[in-house]
Design a protein around this motif. Structure first.
Motif, short mmCIF file in Angstrom:
data_model
loop_
_atom_site.label_atom_id
_atom_site.label_comp_id
_atom_site.label_asym_id
_atom_site.label_seq_id
_atom_site.Cartn_x
_atom_site.Cartn_y
_atom_site.Cartn_z
N ASP A 59 -14.89 -13.05 73.02
CA ASP A 59 -15.32 -14.12 73.93
C ASP A 59 -16.60 -14.77 73.41
OD1 ASP A 59 -16.32 -15.70 76.07
OD2 ASP A 59 -15.14 -14.50 77.48
N LEU A 60 -16.45 -15.98 72.94
CA LEU A 60 -17.57 -16.72 72.36
C LEU A 60 -18.66 -17.03 73.39
CD1 LEU A 60 -18.61 -18.23 69.81
CD2 LEU A 60 -17.48 -20.24 70.74
N ASN A 61 -18.28 -17.21 74.65
CA ASN A 61 -19.25 -17.56 75.68
C ASN A 61 -20.35 -16.50 75.83
OD1 ASN A 61 -18.04 -20.04 76.54
ND2 ASN A 61 -16.45 -18.80 77.49
N PHE A 62 -19.95 -15.24 75.82
CA PHE A 62 -20.93 -14.16 75.96
C PHE A 62 -21.83 -14.09 74.73
CE2 PHE A 62 -17.57 -12.62 78.87
CZ PHE A 62 -18.33 -12.60 80.03
N LYS A 63 -21.25 -14.24 73.55
CA LYS A 63 -22.04 -14.20 72.32
C LYS A 63 -23.07 -15.33 72.28
CE LYS A 63 -18.21 -12.39 69.54
NZ LYS A 63 -18.64 -11.11 69.10
N GLU A 93 -24.75 -18.55 62.26
CA GLU A 93 -23.98 -19.09 61.14
C GLU A 93 -22.53 -18.62 61.21
OE1 GLU A 93 -24.09 -18.80 56.30
OE2 GLU A 93 -26.00 -18.71 57.39
N THR A 94 -22.33 -17.36 61.51
CA THR A 94 -20.98 -16.81 61.63
C THR A 94 -20.23 -17.45 62.81
OG1 THR A 94 -21.73 -14.72 60.71
CG2 THR A 94 -19.66 -14.68 61.93
N LEU A 95 -20.91 -17.55 63.94
CA LEU A 95 -20.27 -18.13 65.13
C LEU A 95 -19.95 -19.61 64.93
CD1 LEU A 95 -22.23 -16.48 68.08
CD2 LEU A 95 -19.91 -15.98 67.28
N ARG A 96 -20.87 -20.33 64.30
CA ARG A 96 -20.63 -21.77 64.07
C ARG A 96 -19.42 -21.98 63.18
NH1 ARG A 96 -24.40 -25.96 63.87
NH2 ARG A 96 -22.48 -27.13 63.65
N ALA A 97 -19.18 -21.06 62.24
CA ALA A 97 -18.02 -21.18 61.36
C ALA A 97 -16.72 -21.05 62.16
CB ALA A 97 -18.08 -20.13 60.26
N SER A 98 -16.75 -20.21 63.18
CA SER A 98 -15.54 -20.01 63.98
C SER A 98 -15.41 -21.02 65.13
CB SER A 98 -15.48 -18.59 64.54
OG SER A 98 -16.52 -18.37 65.45
N ALA A 99 -16.53 -21.64 65.51
CA ALA A 99 -16.50 -22.62 66.61
C ALA A 99 -17.46 -23.76 66.28
CB ALA A 99 -16.89 -21.94 67.92
N PRO A 100 -17.11 -24.59 65.30
CA PRO A 100 -18.05 -25.63 64.85
C PRO A 100 -18.38 -26.69 65.90
CG PRO A 100 -15.90 -25.89 63.80
CD PRO A 100 -15.86 -24.60 64.56
N ASN A 102 -18.81 -26.10 69.23
CA ASN A 102 -19.42 -25.53 70.42
C ASN A 102 -20.82 -26.12 70.63
OD1 ASN A 102 -21.23 -23.43 71.83
ND2 ASN A 102 -19.16 -22.72 72.30
N VAL A 103 -21.01 -26.78 71.75
CA VAL A 103 -22.27 -27.48 72.04
C VAL A 103 -23.44 -26.51 72.15
CG1 VAL A 103 -23.45 -28.94 73.72
CG2 VAL A 103 -21.08 -29.39 73.14
N ASP A 104 -23.24 -25.40 72.86
CA ASP A 104 -24.33 -24.42 73.01
C ASP A 104 -24.81 -23.93 71.65
OD1 ASP A 104 -24.43 -24.51 75.80
OD2 ASP A 104 -22.94 -22.91 76.01
N LEU A 105 -23.89 -23.66 70.75
CA LEU A 105 -24.26 -23.18 69.42
C LEU A 105 -24.98 -24.25 68.62
CD1 LEU A 105 -21.07 -21.13 68.44
CD2 LEU A 105 -23.25 -20.28 69.33
N ARG A 106 -24.55 -25.49 68.76
CA ARG A 106 -25.22 -26.58 68.04
C ARG A 106 -26.66 -26.77 68.54
NH1 ARG A 106 -21.65 -31.47 66.22
NH2 ARG A 106 -19.90 -30.35 65.32
N LEU A 107 -26.81 -26.71 69.86
CA LEU A 107 -28.16 -26.87 70.41
C LEU A 107 -29.06 -25.71 69.99
CD1 LEU A 107 -27.34 -28.18 73.99
CD2 LEU A 107 -28.28 -29.47 72.06
N LEU A 108 -28.52 -24.50 69.97
CA LEU A 108 -29.30 -23.35 69.53
C LEU A 108 -29.67 -23.50 68.06
CD1 LEU A 108 -30.58 -20.60 70.01
CD2 LEU A 108 -28.33 -19.56 69.59
N ASP A 109 -28.75 -24.00 67.26
CA ASP A 109 -29.02 -24.24 65.84
C ASP A 109 -30.18 -25.21 65.68
OD1 ASP A 109 -28.65 -23.97 63.12
OD2 ASP A 109 -26.82 -25.16 63.04
N ALA A 110 -30.18 -26.27 66.47
CA ALA A 110 -31.27 -27.26 66.41
C ALA A 110 -32.59 -26.64 66.88
CB ALA A 110 -30.93 -28.47 67.27
N ASP A 111 -32.54 -25.86 67.95
CA ASP A 111 -33.75 -25.19 68.45
C ASP A 111 -34.32 -24.23 67.41
OD1 ASP A 111 -33.82 -26.46 70.91
OD2 ASP A 111 -32.79 -24.84 71.97
#
Length: 132
Positions: A59-63, A93-100, A102-111
Motif C-alpha cells: 500500500d503506497l499510501n501508508f509508505k 527514489e524507489t517509490l517514485r519509480a513505482s508511482a511516478p 503520485n502527487v504526495d511523493l512529488r511534493l515530498l521530493d521537492a521539499d
C-alpha cells in the motif's frame, strides 16, 4: 465536524479506537495518521503508519504518508536529520519509480530538495508535476 470545532484530540481518540481494533480499517488508519500529523505528532503518526505498512506492504499510501511524517519530524532538527533525509531520499527514489505520478511523493521530493538547499531541483520537480 469535530475537527472544524478545533477538537482534534477528541477526534483522534475517537478514530484511534477504530484504527486499533482487531481488524483495522485502512481508511481510518490513514485519517488518524493525518490527524496526528496535523497536531504535530510526527513520531506517533510515523509509528502507526509503519505498523500499518507491515500489514499491507504494497500500500503506497501508508509508505508515502510515513515518509512525509518522518520528513516533518526531521525538519524539527536534531543531529540525525541529514541521515534521516538521506534515508528518506533513498526510499523516495524507489517509490517514485513505482508511482511516478503520485502527487504526495512529488511534493515530498521537492521539499527534500529544498531542505538540501537545492531550489533548482525543487523547482524542476514541481514544474514537472504541473506539466504532466
Amino acid at each position: 465536524i469535530t475537527l472544524l470545532a478545533g477538537q482534534a484530540a477528541r477526534f483522534a481518540k475517537l478514530l484511534g479506537s477504530g484504527a486499533t481494533g482487531a481488524t483495522p480499517d485502512p481508511s481510518t488508519a490513514l485519517l488518524l495518521a493525518r490527524v496526528q500529523m496535523s497536531r504535530g505528532n510526527w513520531q506517533e503518526a510515523s509509528e502507526m503508519l509503519a505498523a500499518r505498512e507491515r500489514l499491507a506492504p504494497d500500500d503506497l499510501n501508508f509508505k508515502a504518508l510515513r515518509l512525509i511524517a518522518q520528513f516533518a519530524q526531521a525538519r524539527t532538527g536534531g543531529a540525525a536529520a541529514e541521515t534521516t533525509f538521506d534515508r528518506i531520499g533513498s526510499e523516495l527514489e524507489t517509490l517514485r519509480a513505482s508511482a511516478p505520478d503520485n502527487v504526495d511523493l512529488r511534493l515530498l521530493d521537492a521539499d527534500l530538495a529544498a531542505v538540501r538547499e537545492s531550489p533548482e531541483a525543487a523547482e524542476r520537480v514541481l514544474k514537472s508535476a504541473i506539466e504532466e
